[in-house]
Each structure stands twice: as structure tokens, then as C-alpha cells.
Design a protein around this motif. Sequence first.
Motif, PDB file in Angstrom:
ATOM      1  N   CYS A   1       0.315  -1.065  -0.035  1.00  0.00           N
ATOM      2  CA  CYS A   1       0.084  -0.068  -0.276  1.00  0.00           C
ATOM      3  C   CYS A   1       1.015   1.048  -0.348  1.00  0.00           C
ATOM      4  N   ILE A   2       2.018   1.287   0.175  1.00  0.00           N
ATOM      5  CA  ILE A   2       3.105   2.536   0.860  1.00  0.00           C
ATOM      6  C   ILE A   2       3.280   2.644  -0.533  1.00  0.00           C
ATOM      7  N   SER A   3       3.860   1.246  -1.121  1.00  0.00           N
ATOM      8  CA  SER A   3       3.776   1.704  -3.295  1.00  0.00           C
ATOM      9  C   SER A   3       2.698   2.245  -3.823  1.00  0.00           C
ATOM     10  N   GLN A   4       1.855   1.997  -3.886  1.00  0.00           N
ATOM     11  CA  GLN A   4       0.924   2.068  -3.971  1.00  0.00           C
ATOM     12  C   GLN A   4       0.796   3.632  -4.299  1.00  0.00           C
ATOM     13  N   SER A   5       0.255   4.347  -2.679  1.00  0.00           N
ATOM     14  CA  SER A   5       0.271   5.727  -2.419  1.00  0.00           C
ATOM     15  C   SER A   5       1.323   6.470  -3.097  1.00  0.00           C
ATOM     16  N   LYS A   6       2.881   5.600  -2.627  1.00  0.00           N
ATOM     17  CA  LYS A   6       3.834   7.210  -3.593  1.00  0.00           C
ATOM     18  C   LYS A   6       3.485   7.243  -4.996  1.00  0.00           C
ATOM     19  N   GLU A   7       2.749   5.961  -6.338  1.00  0.00           N
ATOM     20  CA  GLU A   7       2.902   6.352  -6.777  1.00  0.00           C
ATOM     21  C   GLU A   7       1.854   7.388  -7.379  1.00  0.00           C
ATOM     22  N   LEU A   8       0.689   7.369  -6.729  1.00  0.00           N
ATOM     23  CA  LEU A   8      -0.439   7.939  -7.020  1.00  0.00           C
ATOM     24  C   LEU A   8      -0.603   9.301  -6.164  1.00  0.00           C
ATOM     25  N   VAL A   9       0.735  10.077  -5.296  1.00  0.00           N
ATOM     26  CA  VAL A   9       1.275  10.721  -4.867  1.00  0.00           C
ATOM     27  C   VAL A   9       1.952  12.003  -5.986  1.00  0.00           C
ATOM     28  N   LYS A  10       2.994  11.428  -7.065  1.00  0.00           N
ATOM     29  CA  LYS A  10       3.332  11.451  -7.690  1.00  0.00           C
ATOM     30  C   LYS A  10       3.206  11.837  -9.272  1.00  0.00           C
ATOM     31  N   ALA A  11       1.725  11.103  -9.526  1.00  0.00           N
ATOM     32  CA  ALA A  11       0.876  11.334 -10.075  1.00  0.00           C
ATOM     33  C   ALA A  11      -0.334  12.402 -10.313  1.00  0.00           C
ATOM     34  N   GLY A  12       0.038  12.448  -8.824  1.00  0.00           N
ATOM     35  CA  GLY A  12      -1.122  14.462  -8.625  1.00  0.00           C
ATOM     36  C   GLY A  12      -1.965  14.165  -7.840  1.00  0.00           C
ATOM     37  N   ILE A  13      -2.725  13.305  -7.497  1.00  0.00           N
ATOM     38  CA  ILE A  13      -4.074  12.759  -6.880  1.00  0.00           C
ATOM     39  C   ILE A  13      -4.331  13.263  -5.886  1.00  0.00           C
ATOM     40  N   PRO A  14      -5.462  14.524  -5.383  1.00  0.00           N
ATOM     41  CA  PRO A  14      -5.483  14.519  -4.406  1.00  0.00           C
ATOM     42  C   PRO A  14      -5.742  13.983  -3.065  1.00  0.00           C
ATOM     43  N   VAL A  15      -7.028  13.265  -3.414  1.00  0.00           N
ATOM     44  CA  VAL A  15      -6.914  12.888  -2.099  1.00  0.00           C
ATOM     45  C   VAL A  15      -6.348  11.489  -1.873  1.00  0.00           C
ATOM     46  N   LEU A  16      -5.920  10.104  -0.851  1.00  0.00           N
ATOM     47  CA  LEU A  16      -5.379   9.601  -0.701  1.00  0.00           C
ATOM     48  C   LEU A  16      -6.571   8.409   0.037  1.00  0.00           C
ATOM     49  N   HIS A  17      -7.908   7.948  -0.010  1.00  0.00           N
ATOM     50  CA  HIS A  17      -8.353   7.387   1.265  1.00  0.00           C
ATOM     51  C   HIS A  17      -8.390   6.490   1.421  1.00  0.00           C
ATOM     52  N   TYR A  18      -8.351   5.680   2.797  1.00  0.00           N
ATOM     53  CA  TYR A  18      -7.884   4.802   3.397  1.00  0.00           C
ATOM     54  C   TYR A  18      -8.698   4.041   4.262  1.00  0.00           C
ATOM     55  N   TYR A  19      -9.037   2.311   3.621  1.00  0.00           N
ATOM     56  CA  TYR A  19     -10.528   1.812   3.727  1.00  0.00           C
ATOM     57  C   TYR A  19      -9.515   1.384   5.682  1.00  0.00           C
ATOM     58  N   SER A  20     -10.196   2.463   6.905  1.00  0.00           N
ATOM     59  CA  SER A  20      -8.886   1.410   8.256  1.00  0.00           C
ATOM     60  C   SER A  20     -10.408   0.230   8.504  1.00  0.00           C
ATOM     61  N   MET A  21     -11.120   0.858   8.568  1.00  0.00           N
ATOM     62  CA  MET A  21     -12.585  -0.370   9.481  1.00  0.00           C
ATOM     63  C   MET A  21     -12.209  -0.107  10.986  1.00  0.00           C
ATOM     64  N   GLY A  22     -11.524   0.994  11.039  1.00  0.00           N
ATOM     65  CA  GLY A  22     -11.457   0.808  13.279  1.00  0.00           C
ATOM     66  C   GLY A  22     -10.055   0.947  13.564  1.00  0.00           C
ATOM     67  N   LYS A  23      -9.542   0.081  12.237  1.00  0.00           N
ATOM     68  CA  LYS A  23      -7.922  -0.164  12.737  1.00  0.00           C
ATOM     69  C   LYS A  23      -6.087   0.437  12.053  1.00  0.00           C
ATOM     70  N   ALA A  24      -6.553   1.221  13.092  1.00  0.00           N
ATOM     71  CA  ALA A  24      -5.225   2.271  13.120  1.00  0.00           C
ATOM     72  C   ALA A  24      -3.866   1.887  12.539  1.00  0.00           C
ATOM     73  N   GLU A  25      -3.441   0.850  12.802  1.00  0.00           N
ATOM     74  CA  GLU A  25      -2.295   0.320  13.512  1.00  0.00           C
ATOM     75  C   GLU A  25      -1.220   0.776  11.541  1.00  0.00           C
ATOM     76  N   ASN A  26      -1.998  -0.235  10.512  1.00  0.00           N
ATOM     77  CA  ASN A  26      -1.967  -0.146   9.919  1.00  0.00           C
ATOM     78  C   ASN A  26      -1.132   1.223   8.589  1.00  0.00           C
ATOM     79  N   ILE A  27      -3.183   1.674   8.755  1.00  0.00           N
ATOM     80  CA  ILE A  27      -2.762   3.015   8.063  1.00  0.00           C
ATOM     81  C   ILE A  27      -1.576   3.610   8.831  1.00  0.00           C
ATOM     82  N   LYS A  28      -1.494   3.705   9.938  1.00  0.00           N
ATOM     83  CA  LYS A  28      -0.966   4.995  10.675  1.00  0.00           C
ATOM     84  C   LYS A  28       0.559   4.142   9.700  1.00  0.00           C
ATOM     85  N   ALA A  29       0.815   3.604   9.705  1.00  0.00           N
ATOM     86  CA  ALA A  29       2.347   2.584   8.991  1.00  0.00           C
ATOM     87  C   ALA A  29       2.799   3.139   7.880  1.00  0.00           C
TER      88      ALA A  29
END
Length: 318
Positions: free
Chosen positions: A284-312
Motif C-alpha cells: 500500500c505504501i508503494s501504491q500510495s507513493k505512485e498515486l501521490v507522484k501522479a498528483g492525486i488530490p486525496v488518498l482515502h484509506y479503508y481503516s475499518m477502525g484499525k489504525a495500526e497499519n494505516i498509521k504505518a
Amino acid sequence: MKVTQHIERANGKTQFSFEILPPLKGQNIQCIFDGIDPLMEFNPPFIDVTYHREEYEFKELPNGLLEKKIVKKRPGTVGICSAIQNKYGVDAIPHILCGGFTKEDTENFLIDMDFLGIDNVVALRGDAVKSEIYFKPEKDGNAYATELVTQINNLNNGIYLDADLQNTNQTDFCIGVAGYPEKHMEAPSMDSDIYFMKQKIKNGADYIITQMFFDNQKFFEYVEKCRTAGITVPIIPGLKPIATKKQLNLIPHRFKVDLPDDLIMAVVKAKDNDAVKQIGIEWCISQSKELVKAGIPVLHYYSMGKAENIKAIAKEIF
């Protein structure tokens, strides 16, 4: 503030947002806060709160007959949204469904949201209840998200169900809708899916937030198809890090999305779910970096109440 305004004010900087689900009935608001607190350092402009529709259960009576009972296992979307805005000062975005709502229920839900100062809603058809194969709308309810968007947009124009109302207030909701980079499971083709998305935008939707995906190329192709079709609203990618071996089968079955072979084999070879969780974070970090590089305005994460991996993940991106 509206989602579209948050995007405009970010001036091209990618923003972080996430989605939570209401706790099971019997739990309190603290378990929601426990899942939000670790993520607030990344300054989310908004947090989505899902709505879980009713389920049907059958209870056997002493005479042997079965009694059908409606059960809501995760109530609280309205209250949670109010609590989030009060505690954190960020916009909370409730999901509103066609399923389980008459049009009057929907109107009253929206009036409550307006009273609470909520500026955004996500309009969804919703799934069929677990005891049914196909989605069935309520009598006098909206059958499609397109119709739901129309009803919300009507309120934004001061048009209520009761045509005799005088001097009606106009709401001002920013309307989000769901997009599917690998097409909606019930759509006969991607082109037809894009056609109906265009109808949602025409009827008043302001932005799109996508179903999860694990191959960014599918997202980029989806955006290109939308733009070719004349859809110009912001398209926000939805991301979910895989966390257990079981999800290899559960995610494709439930959400009708494909997982890349490289990700599948890495998970298959992982010795336990702790290793799977780390694989999911890194992917997901790899996905996110590529999306940021592409200028995507917001990255939205499905946390389902579990913060640990989303925070990482967020630590590496925002």
C-alpha cells in the motif's frame, strides 16, 4: 467545508483521509476515538463514516413457527458524525443508502445532517441484505444511487417531498458517489458502468470515491475512461492494505476485485498473518507513493477502525 473545497485549498498537495465503521451495538464511542486518535497527526480534512443497513434474523417461536426480526448491528452513523466534528473539528461524512430507507426516511436523515452542520454525504445504493440474493429497494424508496443523488440535489434546491411546503430551506450538501475501477459487480460492462456514473454526475454528484483496488494501473485507466466520457469531478482512490491470508479469497469474493499475482504469491509464502500485515503495508505504501507522484488530490484509506497499519502507511507518505 465541502470535500471539493478541501481539494481546492490544498493547492495540489495530496491529502489524507480514511473511513471508519460504526461499532457493534453494545460498544461505546471510545472505540471509535481509539481508532481515530492515532491518525489525527496526519491532518485528515474529512473522515467517512459508513452506514450498515439492517439484517434479517429468524427466531423460532414455541409453536415451531419462525418469526422474522429486523436487526441493526451497527447503528450510530449520525451520532458518530456529530461526535467526530465536535471532538476533532474535521468534517465527518456519513454514508447514506437506498436500502432500508423510504424517500421520506432519506429526507429526514438529510434534514438531521443539515441541522448538525454536516456539509458532505456519500450516496450509495447499498448491498442486498444477507438473506437476499438481489438488492430490493424499500417501497417508496430509491432503487438506485442515481435516484438518491437526485433527491439530495433536490433538497439542495429547496425541493422537498411535500410540494405544499412554503419558503423551504435549501441544503448545501457536497455529494460523493462510489466508483469502481474494476466495474461494479452488477454492471454488464465497464462502458455501461461509466455511463451510469455520468448520470450520477449530471444529477448532482460532486466527486467520486473508488472501491479498493490493488493495481494502480486499473485506477489510472478508470480515471482516463471517466475523463474521456466527460466526467470532470475529482476522483479519489480508495485503498486498503491486505492484512490476513484469508483476505486473498474474501476480498475477491466480496468486492469482486483482482489481486496482482506478485501480491498473491507474497501472501501465500508468508509464514503468518503478522508477515502478511507487513506485506500489505509495504504494498500500500508503494501504491500510495505512485498515486501521490501522479498528483492525486486525496488518498482515502479503508481503516475499518484499525489504525495500526494505516498509521504505518501514512508515516511514509504524509
